[in-house]
Enzyme design. Sequence first.
Site, PDB file in Angstrom:
ATOM      1  N   TYR A 142       0.831  -1.201   0.000  1.00 44.65           N
ATOM      2  CA  TYR A 142       0.000   0.000   0.000  1.00 44.65           C
ATOM      3  C   TYR A 142       0.870   1.258   0.000  1.00 44.65           C
ATOM      4  O   TYR A 142       0.686   2.157  -0.827  1.00 44.65           O
ATOM      5  CB  TYR A 142      -0.922  -0.004   1.219  1.00 44.65           C
ATOM      6  CG  TYR A 142      -1.589   1.326   1.487  1.00 44.65           C
ATOM      7  CD1 TYR A 142      -2.551   1.826   0.614  1.00 44.65           C
ATOM      8  CD2 TYR A 142      -1.259   2.080   2.620  1.00 44.65           C
ATOM      9  CE1 TYR A 142      -3.161   3.050   0.854  1.00 44.65           C
ATOM     10  CE2 TYR A 142      -1.869   3.297   2.866  1.00 44.65           C
ATOM     11  CZ  TYR A 142      -2.821   3.781   1.984  1.00 44.65           C
ATOM     12  OH  TYR A 142      -3.419   4.989   2.225  1.00 44.65           O
ATOM     13  N   LYS A 146       1.198   4.103  -2.986  1.00 47.06           N
ATOM     14  CA  LYS A 146       0.842   5.506  -2.776  1.00 47.06           C
ATOM     15  C   LYS A 146       2.026   6.425  -3.113  1.00 47.06           C
ATOM     16  O   LYS A 146       1.835   7.536  -3.606  1.00 47.06           O
ATOM     17  CB  LYS A 146       0.370   5.722  -1.339  1.00 47.06           C
ATOM     18  CG  LYS A 146      -0.959   5.027  -1.029  1.00 47.06           C
ATOM     19  CD  LYS A 146      -2.101   5.594  -1.860  1.00 47.06           C
ATOM     20  CE  LYS A 146      -2.558   6.944  -1.355  1.00 47.06           C
ATOM     21  NZ  LYS A 146      -3.730   7.459  -2.112  1.00 47.06           N
TER      22      LYS A 146
END
Length: 327
Positions: A142, A146
């Site tokens: 994640y 990002k």
Amino acid sequence: MTILVTGATGFLGGVTARALAEAGHEVRGLGRDAARGAALQRDGVRFVAADLRGADWDALLAGVDGPPVEGVVHAAARSTLWGHAADFHADNVAPSAALARACARRGVRLVHVSTPSVYNATGHTQGVREDTRVGPRFDSLYARSKWQAEEAVRAALPDATVLRPRGIYGVGDTSIVPRLAAALRSGRLPRLTDREVWTDLTDVRNVAHAITLALARPAPGVFNVTDGQAIPLWATLDRLADTLGVPRPIRRVPARLLEGIAAALEFGARLHPERPEPPLTASGVRLLTRPMTLDLTRARERLGYAPVVTPGQGFADVFAALRGGAA
């Protein structure tokens, strides 16, 4: 101002879209959940059903049956500590890059919501600044996705504003408080440290406020966003347990031991053909045992940001909603 909000059927996107509509803007909320879309419509937000994957951003920005979009809030993302790298790329990186390119072509203001999770593997935990060097190692897929999304946005649209709100919570939260509440109710959450862990979090209303400022005041670059006051994490968990009427965590388990067990569970999950989410992740353990506070100087000086909700008020509202069965 005509504003498109992605992820409007999610927690942050929904709160932001409603706040902007209440402020008098014409808001279009992008999402996939029809029921939540209908709720947005009732609150003055025009719902647009669309999937981030393969979205025609130029058409969405052009406003075929209405005025063209002047500002975009990109709040949609795959936000979880576990998953497939391909899915993170397809949901976080590719749409962010395509949207930024479309905004650049049409001269549209973009506020991109990222995460301070990109700092997690840097070794910095106190007063972390936006210019802290991150990568090439990240503590989750994640966080990596990002960061890659941020890089893509900056490359396509240098004037974009990138916000990194830390640990978004609030009434209607679908992630942090519900997960902790479930762990407390099950009795599975041990006490992982003898010392208090002081960490920054961010009430969703403060994030919406920062987004509003970024739309109104052009400020290219990256900005940390928090409540501006660190909270004692384990004392807050005790208060949450009291609010739920369940025992406080008292059984002590060394954090390193649990993190090692989590790493082993992750390894086993990766070997499985379907890569199912393990019941525990090392990143999840670290969130409960490692402090993290962010420096807000840049947001205060360039955005004019000052939190509108204190942690005391934010958690008082959350606990009141829990007692009333609304969160």
